[in-house]
Design an enzyme around this catalytic site. Structure first.
Site, mmCIF file in Angstrom:
data_model
loop_
_atom_site.group_PDB
_atom_site.id
_atom_site.type_symbol
_atom_site.label_atom_id
_atom_site.label_comp_id
_atom_site.label_asym_id
_atom_site.label_seq_id
_atom_site.Cartn_x
_atom_site.Cartn_y
_atom_site.Cartn_z
ATOM 1 N N GLY A 160 -6.631 -29.875 -58.552
ATOM 2 C CA GLY A 160 -7.003 -30.252 -57.195
ATOM 3 C C GLY A 160 -6.517 -29.217 -56.208
ATOM 4 C CB CYS A 171 -4.118 -27.196 -62.591
ATOM 5 S SG CYS A 171 -3.749 -25.828 -61.491
ATOM 6 C CE1 TYR A 172 -1.794 -31.679 -55.738
ATOM 7 C CE2 TYR A 172 -2.520 -33.632 -56.926
ATOM 8 C CZ TYR A 172 -1.896 -33.052 -55.837
ATOM 9 O OH TYR A 172 -1.357 -33.849 -54.856
ATOM 10 C CG HIS A 224 -7.916 -25.075 -64.870
ATOM 11 N ND1 HIS A 224 -8.162 -26.296 -64.293
ATOM 12 C CD2 HIS A 224 -7.258 -24.348 -63.952
ATOM 13 C CE1 HIS A 224 -7.665 -26.306 -63.070
ATOM 14 N NE2 HIS A 224 -7.114 -25.133 -62.830
ATOM 15 C CD GLU A 226 -10.270 -27.911 -66.813
ATOM 16 O OE1 GLU A 226 -9.321 -27.832 -67.622
ATOM 17 O OE2 GLU A 226 -10.104 -27.912 -65.579
ATOM 18 C CG ASP A 233 -32.548 -36.822 -66.434
ATOM 19 O OD1 ASP A 233 -32.277 -36.346 -67.553
ATOM 20 O OD2 ASP A 233 -32.180 -36.301 -65.363
ATOM 21 C CE LYS A 273 -31.715 -32.680 -67.919
ATOM 22 N NZ LYS A 273 -32.374 -33.355 -66.785
HETATM 23 N N1 GLN Z 1 -3.280 -26.606 -55.513
HETATM 24 C C1 GLN Z 1 -2.457 -26.424 -56.648
HETATM 25 C C2 GLN Z 1 -1.974 -24.967 -56.763
HETATM 26 O O1 GLN Z 1 -2.384 -24.134 -56.027
HETATM 27 C C3 GLN Z 1 -3.232 -26.803 -57.896
HETATM 28 C C4 GLN Z 1 -4.417 -25.923 -58.149
HETATM 29 C C5 GLN Z 1 -5.339 -26.447 -59.216
HETATM 30 O O2 GLN Z 1 -5.283 -27.607 -59.585
HETATM 31 N N2 GLN Z 1 -6.265 -25.595 -59.654
HETATM 32 O O3 GLN Z 1 -1.156 -24.666 -57.607
#
Ligand code: GLN
Length: 530
Positions: free
Chosen positions: A71, A98-99, A185, A187, A243, A386
């Site tokens: 986030g 991450c966040y 990340h 994903e 769809d 999809k």
């Molecule tokens: N905002 C947070 C940071 O800058 C998390 C970033 C993110 O989730 N990609 O570290």
């Protein structure tokens, strides 16, 4: 129920419990749909919900695992998205990304702060082989990073399970509580072993059984549709696209002739498309659908006359659609439900599934417009991506060509003509588009690109043909490569093919004296041209 109540009612619906799925809590990150996508690749069901979801609702969903997304915020700032510490003591494994990772530390008593060095892009990470999250992952592995903050101090009970040159805690875990945090990340495909890590989490740590398969989905959906429709009647909006075709066939499987498929020829379809759709789904096709083709060309053109604003065009087309359906419904008699082929990305992009920004308006996702006659809206594909819709289509026996058809927007050529839409302009685009598609498939390129079409610019310019001055339109050719249609790259079609299409278009299509190829990606452009 008013519109907002309806939206809320739909929003809280969840299949996590019966499908033994993973809950993805959305903190507004860019890649959240991808997380859900990757989880499902392991045949594990999952849903994206807002981080604001009540703890009571989360307990009710009975997820077998929870993933906290990335986030844009900093978790230590006032008012930043947060969760209750209770989330981490449900006895359900949690993976923070991450966040989400930073928040897990922050909430459980660690310290997150501004990183001395921000990391962005592909970074080499050293992981600990002992971590169940990193089973079968190389000890040095390339991961995708995008952060300004970092974990300064882990929460009590955690150990670091990965680091980079600049980041001592690139991953942390407390296996006794099944809590995992990763700064990168997994994903994103740039994280080379990200899929293995997510697989380790959902199958290994959460012990998902990997049984989320299409036939199970089809059976479940058929039952749900039967319960919803009862002895009533439903009307299905069929566009001939993937769809709505899958939705229609699924409906017919569930309730047979109680569903009537209405195919609206709004005059904005591709060349010969209306006839093709009728041939497959009409009385001569083999799906046993009750099929009605409505020729609504004139009324759409009448309403679009003089309209140049793209959002306004979308609005008019969407609204007119509903009106046509209502009229057809009245002819049939008592119809309770309207069926639409809404799919999961439509839901998420409309800002409903979680926290992501609204990208474009999808008509009627999750709620009927204010004044409609239908009591209920049935969206049987609402939770599918999809490629899952395609898989369901194949399982339902829909022909391969139709299932792998390139996407075509609901508002049709209305969003491939810049400026006012007129029957003449539609004719130009239809002809040019047919030639472009023909030339691409002749060159074997239709299999290499994910979406390709011709559009009409509103630009006219001076040309010369047969020694005479012309003042005609410029046709735009587009061909893009994309995996998820969220981002796209312009395809490098060989010049020879573009050249052949160009000369055929200026020769065969009236009122065109120029052909342009669009080299722009998405972003900054979009795939469509409106
Ligand atoms: N905002 C947070 C940071 O800058 C998390 C970033 C993110 O989730 N990609 O570290």
């Amino acid at each position: 129920m008013n519109k907002d109540e309806k939206k809320r009612a739909v929003k809280q619906e969840s299949h996590l419990k019966e499908r033994r799925g993973i809950l993805v809590l959305d903190f507004g990150g860019q890649y959240n749909q991808l997380i859900a996508r990757r989880v499902r690749e392991n045949h594990v069901y999952c849903e994206i919900h807002s981080y604001k979801t009540d703890m009571a609702d989360i307990r009710g969903m009975e997820p077998i695992g929870i993933i906290l997304t990335g986030g844009p915020n900093s978790c230590y700032e006032e008012g930043a998205p947060c969760v209750s510490p209770e989330l981490f003591s449900l006895g359900v494994p949690v993976l923070g990304i991450c966040y989400g990772a930073q928040l897990m530390m922050h909430v459980l008593g660690g310290k997150v702060g501004r990183a001395p060095v921000r990391e962005y892009g592909r970074i080499e990470v050293s992981v600990s082989a002992a971590s169940p999250l990193f089973a079968d992952v190389h000890e040095k592995t390339i991961c995708w990073m995008s952060h300004n903050d970092y974990i300064e101090q882990m929460a009590p009970g955690f150990i670091s399970s990965a680091c980079t040159d600049n980041c001592p805690v690139a991953a942390a875990e407390d296996p006794s509580r099944s809590l995992y945090a990763v700064q990168f990340h997994p994903e994103v495909l740039h994280t080379q072993e990200g899929q293995t890590m997510l697989k380790n989490f959902v199958l290994g740590i959460c012990k998902a059984d990997g049984s989320w398969k299409m036939d199970a989905f089809i059976q479940e959906s058929i039952e749900a549709i039967r319960n919803k429709v009862g002895n009533g009647r439903a009307l299905c909006a069929l566009s001939g696209g993937v769809d709505s075709s899958v939705a229609a066939v699924l409906m017919a499987r569930a309730v047979g002739r109680q569903v009537t498929c209405v195919f609206v020829d709004h005059g904005l379809l591709r060349k010969d498309e209306a006839d093709q759709v009728e041939a497959i789904f009409g009385p001569t096709g083999n799906f046993g659908l009750t099929f009605i083709r409505v020729d609504a060309r004139e009324r759409f053109f009448a309403r679009l006359k003089g309209v140049t604003d793209p959002e306004k065009k979308r609005e008019i087309i969407g609204e007119e659609f509903i009106r046509v359906f209502e009229e057809e419904a009245r002819k049939i008699g008592q119809v309770e439900a309207l069926v639409q082929g809404t799919i999961y990305p439509d839901v998420v992009e409309s800002g409903e599934g979680g926290e992501s920004a609204v990208i474009k308006s999808h008509h009627n996702v999750g709620a009927l417009p204010d004044h409609v006659d239908f009591k209920e809206l049935i969206e049987p594909l609402r939770y599918l991506f999809k490629d899952e819709v395609r898989e369901a289509g194949l399982a339902l026996g829909i022909p391969h060509d139709l299932v792998f058809r390139q996407p075509f927007p609901g508002p049709g050529l209305g969003v491939r003509i810049v400026g006012e839409v007129t029957p003449e302009k539609v004719h130009i685009v239809q002809e040019a588009d047919a030639i472009w598609r023909e030339e691409l498939s002749r060159g074997g390129w239709d299999k290499n690109v994910n979406q390709y079409f011709a559009a009409l610019s509103n630009m006219r310019s001076v040309g010369v043909m047969g020694d005479e001055r012309t003042y005609d339109y410029a046709v735009l050719l587009r061909a893009v490569k994309t995996v998820d249609f969220m981002t796209a790259e312009s395809a490098d079609i060989p010049w020879e093919i573009i050249g052949r299409a160009t000369s055929r278009i200026v020769n065969e299509v009236p009122c065109v004296n120029r052909v342009l190829y669009d080299c722009t990606g998405k972003p900054p452009a979009t795939i469509e041209w409106e």
